[in-house]
Design a protein around this motif. Structure first.
Motif, PDB file in Angstrom:
ATOM      1  N   THR A  54       0.847  -1.193   0.000  1.00 10.40           N
ATOM      2  CA  THR A  54       0.000   0.000   0.000  1.00 10.40           C
ATOM      3  C   THR A  54       0.884   1.244   0.000  1.00 10.40           C
ATOM      4  OG1 THR A  54      -0.151   0.178   2.429  1.00 10.40           O
ATOM      5  CG2 THR A  54      -1.791  -1.188   1.315  1.00 10.40           C
ATOM      6  N   GLU A  55       0.429   2.254  -0.724  1.00  8.69           N
ATOM      7  CA  GLU A  55       1.054   3.569  -0.699  1.00  8.69           C
ATOM      8  C   GLU A  55       0.050   4.548  -0.102  1.00  8.69           C
ATOM      9  OE1 GLU A  55       4.164   3.660  -4.433  1.00  8.69           O
ATOM     10  OE2 GLU A  55       2.073   4.183  -4.822  1.00  8.69           O
ATOM     11  N   LYS A  56       0.499   5.373   0.835  1.00  2.89           N
ATOM     12  CA  LYS A  56      -0.405   6.253   1.560  1.00  2.89           C
ATOM     13  C   LYS A  56      -1.227   7.172   0.655  1.00  2.89           C
ATOM     14  CE  LYS A  56       0.851   9.916   3.918  1.00  2.89           C
ATOM     15  NZ  LYS A  56      -0.205  10.906   3.513  1.00  2.89           N
ATOM     16  N   PRO A  57      -0.709   7.683  -0.455  1.00  2.28           N
ATOM     17  CA  PRO A  57      -1.536   8.552  -1.299  1.00  2.28           C
ATOM     18  C   PRO A  57      -2.769   7.875  -1.889  1.00  2.28           C
ATOM     19  CG  PRO A  57       0.785   8.908  -1.764  1.00  2.28           C
ATOM     20  CD  PRO A  57       0.702   7.704  -0.885  1.00  2.28           C
ATOM     21  N   GLY A  58      -2.831   6.534  -1.809  1.00  2.00           N
ATOM     22  CA  GLY A  58      -4.034   5.845  -2.269  1.00  2.00           C
ATOM     23  C   GLY A  58      -3.801   4.936  -3.447  1.00  2.00           C
ATOM     24  N   ARG A  59      -2.740   4.146  -3.381  1.00  2.00           N
ATOM     25  CA  ARG A  59      -2.453   3.229  -4.474  1.00  2.00           C
ATOM     26  C   ARG A  59      -2.041   1.884  -3.899  1.00  2.00           C
ATOM     27  NH1 ARG A  59       1.603   3.826  -9.490  1.00  2.00           N
ATOM     28  NH2 ARG A  59       3.116   4.004  -7.812  1.00  2.00           N
ATOM     29  N   LEU A  60      -2.512   0.811  -4.559  1.00  2.00           N
ATOM     30  CA  LEU A  60      -2.178  -0.554  -4.175  1.00  2.00           C
ATOM     31  C   LEU A  60      -1.373  -1.176  -5.301  1.00  2.00           C
ATOM     32  CD1 LEU A  60      -2.527  -2.995  -2.235  1.00  2.00           C
ATOM     33  CD2 LEU A  60      -4.642  -3.534  -3.491  1.00  2.00           C
ATOM     34  N   LEU A  61      -0.183  -1.677  -4.967  1.00  2.00           N
ATOM     35  CA  LEU A  61       0.713  -2.272  -5.949  1.00  2.00           C
ATOM     36  C   LEU A  61       0.904  -3.751  -5.669  1.00  2.00           C
ATOM     37  CD1 LEU A  61       3.548   0.438  -6.028  1.00  2.00           C
ATOM     38  CD2 LEU A  61       1.514   0.287  -7.485  1.00  2.00           C
ATOM     39  N   ALA A  62       1.213  -4.502  -6.715  1.00  2.00           N
ATOM     40  CA  ALA A  62       1.538  -5.918  -6.592  1.00  2.00           C
ATOM     41  C   ALA A  62       2.927  -6.151  -7.158  1.00  2.00           C
ATOM     42  CB  ALA A  62       0.524  -6.780  -7.338  1.00  2.00           C
TER      43      ALA A  62
END
Length: 362
Positions: A54-62
């Motif tokens: 998770t990235e705090k600005p609002g992004r989910l990465l795999a």
């Protein structure tokens, strides 16, 4: 604004130099697994080999086994303000059959934002969330951008512990009518277990499991299924707490720290009916994610408590036998946001300062 995702991480042999960290168990090898991350906050492991970040600005990465990063869509509305944003991720034990994930985040509310928990399913292609559903949110009324918490832990019985900060409103941590400054216990659907300590108390929020916390940034179970929490004090007084059902941990009535102004906090360091920390730091280190190690690769560290220091940039190892501390530091430990044990016993570190994820092995 969405930014272009650069594929900056490769897991193939020799793709990244392996750095050394010195420790009481000898030299540790820190391999960079992903870089170029923006304000990373948490990560979790999937059975397929993907690592979700998770990235705090609002992004989910795999992060895939081949080293490639791709973005996962389908997140709800995230309030990226101050310390709030997309925060923790929990991969439940039954993920292989349920495909469900849980997230904590700052949810926009009337007049401000509050910590919330959402449930969603990851699709078969592992590139999008489906059925994003808010299962619990803090009582509205908090403004500003401080002290959201928030960690998620699956208890042995399948219920979910959620840590919530007091949102900078100190007295609210002693108010059972609000979730501010508490550890919650809810089900995967957001319902309240009947054996919660305040489930039948008039005027109390029935999800509360313990209260009197300031800003719990780390949480983990030990080998016996006991919940432990790390939390930020003010100027001094960061704590490790063993969480007991219904207990009051004292903030802001008692503390081993002082206000940033230097003024005394509350009534001192102890008061009847309020719990003492298992360990505290003075000066503050700003502890982050919490891990209690299994001993898989380092048997001597079984049951030891690990947390990152956001303030000083080291990995703290605490021996619960006497709470003695070892500080492991290097460029890879700069402003550690999360610490977790990987599927094979490696220690994984998420550095906010470096914008990178590392895998530590002997």
């Amino acid at each position: 604004m969405a930014r272009t995702l650069a594929i900056l991480s490769f897991l193939m042999l020799g793709a990244w130099p392996v750095q050394a960290l010195e420790s009481s168990q000898g030299t540790l090898q820190a391999e960079e697994m992903a870089s170029g991350l923006e304000a990373p906050w948490a990560f979790g492991f999937l059975p397929s080999g993907l690592v979700l970040i998770t990235e705090k600005p609002g992004r989910l990465l795999a992060l895939g086994p081949d080293g490639a990063l791709h973005e996962i869509g389908g997140l709800g509305d995230i309030a990226n303000r101050g310390q709030g944003g997309l925060l923790d991720i929990l991969v439940p034990r039954d993920f292989s059959t349920s495909r469900e994930l849980l997230f904590s985040y700052a949810k926009p509310q009337s007049g401000g934002a509050g910590t919330a928990v959402a449930r969603a399913r990851l699709n078969a292609a592992e590139d999008r969330l489906e059925d994003w559903t808010v299962i619990y949110e803090m009582t509205p009324g908090s403004s500003g951008g401080r002290h959201f918490g928030s960690r998620l832990v699956e208890a042995e019985d399948g219920t979910i512990f959620v840590t919530m900060g007091e949102r900078g409103d100190r007295p609210s941590a002693q108010d059972l009518a609000r979730e501010n400054g508490s550890v919650l216990r809810i089900t995967r659907t957001g319902d309240i277990p009947k054996d919660n300590p305040f489930a039948n108390e008039a005027g109390a929020r029935s999800a509360i499991w313990s209260y009197g916390h300031r800003n719990p940034q780390g949480a983990a179970l030990d080998q016996d299924g006991q919940l432990w929490v790390s939390e930020h004090g003010a100027k001094g007084g960061d704590e490790i707490n063993k969480i007991t059902k219904g207990a009051n941990y004292g903030w802001p009535v008692i503390s081993y720290g002082r206000h940033y102004s230097g003024a005394k906090i509350g009534e001192g360091t102890s008061k009847p009916g309020m719990e003492q920390p298992a360990h505290y730091w003075d000066p503050s280190i700003a502890p982050s994610g919490l891990m209690i190690y299994s001993g898989a690769l380092w048997p001597e560290w079984r049951g030891h408590v690990f947390t990152g220091s956001l303030k000083f940039g080291f990995l703290s190892r605490l021996d619960p036998a006497d709470w003695s501390e070892e500080r492991i530091d290097g460029p890879e430990t700069g402003r550690l946001r999360d610490v977790r044990e990987g599927p094979e016993g490696a220690i994984w570190l998420l550095s906010e300062e470096q914008g990178a994820l590392y895998r530590v092995t002997p």
